[in-house]
Design an enzyme around this catalytic site. Structure first.
Site, mmCIF file in Angstrom:
data_model
loop_
_atom_site.group_PDB
_atom_site.id
_atom_site.type_symbol
_atom_site.label_atom_id
_atom_site.label_comp_id
_atom_site.label_asym_id
_atom_site.label_seq_id
_atom_site.Cartn_x
_atom_site.Cartn_y
_atom_site.Cartn_z
ATOM 1 N N GLU A 186 1.366 0.622 -8.267
ATOM 2 C CA GLU A 186 2.819 0.761 -8.471
ATOM 3 C C GLU A 186 3.560 -0.451 -7.893
ATOM 4 O O GLU A 186 4.601 -0.845 -8.429
ATOM 5 C CB GLU A 186 3.298 2.091 -7.856
ATOM 6 N N HIS B 53 -1.070 -1.522 -4.067
ATOM 7 C CA HIS B 53 -1.070 -0.328 -4.921
ATOM 8 C C HIS B 53 -0.594 -0.710 -6.318
ATOM 9 O O HIS B 53 0.269 -1.573 -6.470
ATOM 10 C CB HIS B 53 -0.153 0.750 -4.318
ATOM 11 N N SER C 130 -5.307 11.394 -9.190
ATOM 12 C CA SER C 130 -5.415 12.823 -9.517
ATOM 13 C C SER C 130 -6.522 13.528 -8.742
ATOM 14 O O SER C 130 -7.170 14.438 -9.269
ATOM 15 C CB SER C 130 -5.585 13.032 -11.026
ATOM 16 N N GLY D 17 -2.257 11.069 -3.796
ATOM 17 C CA GLY D 17 -0.810 11.015 -3.956
ATOM 18 C C GLY D 17 -0.213 12.411 -3.915
ATOM 19 O O GLY D 17 -0.010 13.005 -2.849
ATOM 20 N N GLY D 18 0.056 12.981 -5.085
ATOM 21 C CA GLY D 18 0.768 14.255 -5.198
ATOM 22 C C GLY D 18 0.203 15.370 -4.329
ATOM 23 O O GLY D 18 0.958 16.109 -3.688
ATOM 24 N N ASN E 160 -0.927 9.272 0.362
ATOM 25 C CA ASN E 160 0.138 8.328 0.030
ATOM 26 C C ASN E 160 1.325 9.138 -0.486
ATOM 27 O O ASN E 160 1.287 9.640 -1.604
ATOM 28 C CB ASN E 160 -0.370 7.347 -1.038
ATOM 29 N N TRP E 161 2.344 9.260 0.344
ATOM 30 C CA TRP E 161 3.507 10.082 -0.046
ATOM 31 C C TRP E 161 4.413 9.371 -1.043
ATOM 32 O O TRP E 161 5.339 9.978 -1.575
ATOM 33 C CB TRP E 161 4.304 10.480 1.205
ATOM 34 N N LYS E 162 4.172 8.076 -1.240
ATOM 35 C CA LYS E 162 5.014 7.289 -2.172
ATOM 36 C C LYS E 162 6.497 7.476 -1.808
ATOM 37 O O LYS E 162 6.819 7.622 -0.633
ATOM 38 C CB LYS E 162 4.703 7.663 -3.621
ATOM 39 N N GLU F 103 -8.436 2.858 -7.640
ATOM 40 C CA GLU F 103 -7.493 3.765 -8.285
ATOM 41 C C GLU F 103 -7.279 3.341 -9.736
ATOM 42 O O GLU F 103 -6.484 2.414 -10.000
ATOM 43 C CB GLU F 103 -6.139 3.738 -7.557
ATOM 44 N N GLY G 234 -1.402 10.262 -11.122
ATOM 45 C CA GLY G 234 -0.321 11.176 -11.475
ATOM 46 C C GLY G 234 -0.439 11.792 -12.858
ATOM 47 O O GLY G 234 0.517 12.382 -13.355
HETATM 48 P P1 13P Z 1 -2.027 10.977 -7.466
HETATM 49 O O1 13P Z 1 -2.995 11.602 -6.500
HETATM 50 O O2 13P Z 1 -0.682 11.610 -7.478
HETATM 51 O O3 13P Z 1 -2.626 10.797 -8.825
HETATM 52 O O4 13P Z 1 -1.745 9.473 -6.903
HETATM 53 C C1 13P Z 1 -2.824 8.673 -6.552
HETATM 54 C C2 13P Z 1 -2.301 7.468 -5.882
HETATM 55 O O5 13P Z 1 -1.680 6.614 -6.493
HETATM 56 C C3 13P Z 1 -2.521 7.359 -4.432
HETATM 57 O O6 13P Z 1 -2.209 6.081 -3.977
#
Ligand code: 13P
Length: 247
Positions: free
Chosen positions: A95, A93, A209, A230-231, A9-11, A163, A169
């Site tokens: 967010e 998600h 994470s 994510g990251g 997920n590149w957000k 999640e 993050g």
């Molecule tokens: P991180 O891997 O950056 O913690 O993000 C997880 C996430 O929200 C994937 O959708």
């Protein structure tokens, strides 16, 4: 048998130059042992799908509107994602739930729209830190699951991503025991609601994470069928290591 999945997920990250990461990922894991899905920002979706065409990497959206089209400025429909080359879409998600006040009912409607368009929906659930501290994790996750997932689920059209909000993050992750407890709980809930056949075929991803250093041990936990990353999905070198760890 459920095939493991590594979803990135590149957000709200990535511009044209970052499309090269897709080529680098292909070079690093030319014959991946698990399913790979990358969900870039909407602006990159079409070009990324074109680069991935014919290869093992699938492309997905990060959300979709519940309506097929209409007066919804700034939104993207599931059919538009398909038109751009997507086969998957993340919905619900945390967010989106936080920044856009998306309710379980809204996520459910988005999932139905995704299915109508032929997309596989990756439905996200997870507790906040306060909810975990109050020992409400299973109740929260169970409620989100019941409210966000429509009745017509199958092993092909649905993937669940657990999640924990406090792990996203932050570099913090639940213990392996805690991850296993929630994933087992989700599996049981899916089997009860959809029957054993469907309930056992839906993949349950862990997200929050996940890194090259912890992906193998998390991927080995009971009922963990992969990761939503994510990251660490932004750079091909890191994500390739996670793909290998989950394969
Ligand atoms: P991180 O891997 O950056 O913690 O993000 C997880 C996430 O929200 C994937 O959708």
């Amino acid at each position: 048998m459920r095939r493991k999945m590594a979803a990135g997920n590149w957000k709200m990250n990535g511009t044209s130059a970052d499309l090269d990461e897709i080529d680098a990922l292909g070079d690093a894991v030319p014959d991946p042992g698990c399913e790979i899905v990358i969900c870039p920002p909407a602006t990159l979706l079409h070009r990324m799908a074109a680069r991935c065409d014919g290869g093992p990497v699938a492309v997905g959206g990060q959300t979709c509107h519940s309506a097929a089209n209409g007066a919804h400025t700034g939104d993207v429909s599931a059919a538009m994602l398909v038109d751009a080359g997507a086969t998957h879409v993340i919905v619900g998600h945390s967010e989106r739930r936080q920044d856009h006040a998306e309710t379980d009912a809204a996520v459910r409607a988005q999932t139905l729209a995704a299915w109508d368009a032929g997309l596989t929906a990756i439905v996200c659930v997870g507790e906040t830190e306060a909810e975990r501290d109050a020992l409400n994790t299973l109740e929260i996750v169970g409620g989100q699951l019941a409210g966000s997932v429509p009745d017509a689920a199958t092993g092909e059209n649905l993937v669940i991503a657990y999640e924990p909000v406090w792990a996203i993050g932050t570099g913090r992750t639940p213990t392996l025991t805690d991850i296993g407890e929630v994933h087992d709980f989700i599996r049981t809930a899916l089997e009860r609601r959809f029957g054993e056949g469907v309930g056992r075929s839906v993949r349950i991803l862990y997200g929050g994470s996940m890194k090259p250093g912890n992906a193998a041990e998390i991927g080995a936990v009971s009922n963990v069928d992969g990761g939503l990353v994510g990251g660490a999905s932004l750079k091909a070198a890191d994500f390739a290591e996670i793909v290998r760890a989950l394969s």
